[in-house]
Design a protein around this motif. Structure first.
Motif: not given
Length: 188
Positions: A24-43
């Protein structure tokens, strides 16, 4: 196929359920969520360059993997787990490439943002989790081992390009900012 068929009778149902939790950690939905959260945190941290690098690494793999799948058009194993089925082509494994990119980029961010004592543990955790996600795909019988190896290879190649691009951009930015005297660059 022979490996998967031989494995069917030797992996207990409980182990398959555990592999499902890992996958589940490698699912598309998980990776999209991770991508958005990390991008927001870095911003929020005002790390725009890292945010852009992270987003491009994730989005790039999101385009690369489906493209490779359509080039090879390999069917999935014929013995899927009865409670888990996957659609689409098999080669290369998107979970494997996505895990390498996401975990590798997280480790890279740890090296860039955290104290030195966290660097090695971050890389070990990233490698261990990416490997576990890839292995889960074989144990769940939705990928051939070669699919997973190809996913690791394409993910590693894209991760290398992504990190090298970020580092090259950092180097170029430092060079532009370095004061020059009579055409000779001064170093700090």
């Amino acid at each position: 196929e022979a490996f998967i068929v031989a494995m069917i009778d030797h992996v207990p149902e409980l182990a398959l359920r555990a592999f499902y939790l890992i996958t589940v950690v490698g699912n598309r939905e998980t990776l999209i969520t991770l991508g958005v959260v990390v991008t927001a945190a870095l911003l929020v941290l005002r790390r725009r360059g890292l945010a852009l690098g992270w987003a491009l690494a994730m989005l790039g793999n999101g385009a690369l993997n489906p493209t490779l799948k359509h080039v090879f058009e390999r069917a999935r194993p014929i013995h899927p787990t009865h409670w888990l089925t996957e659609d689409g082509f098999s080669f290369p494994s998107g979970h494997s490439s996505g895990a390498v990119i996401a975990m590798g980029m997280l480790a890279y961010l740890a090296v860039r943002l955290l104290p030195r004592r966290w660097h090695v543990p971050a890389w070990i955790a990233a490698a261990g989790l990416a490997f576990s996600i890839g292995a889960s795909r074989v144990f769940l019988r939705v990928h051939f081992p070669s699919d997973v190896l190809a996913g690791f290879a394409s993910g590693t190649a894209w991760l290398t390009i992504s990190i090298a691009s970020i580092e090259l951009a950092r180097w170029a930015k430092r060079r532009r900012r370095a004061p020059q005297v009579s055409g000779v660059e001064l170093t700090r």
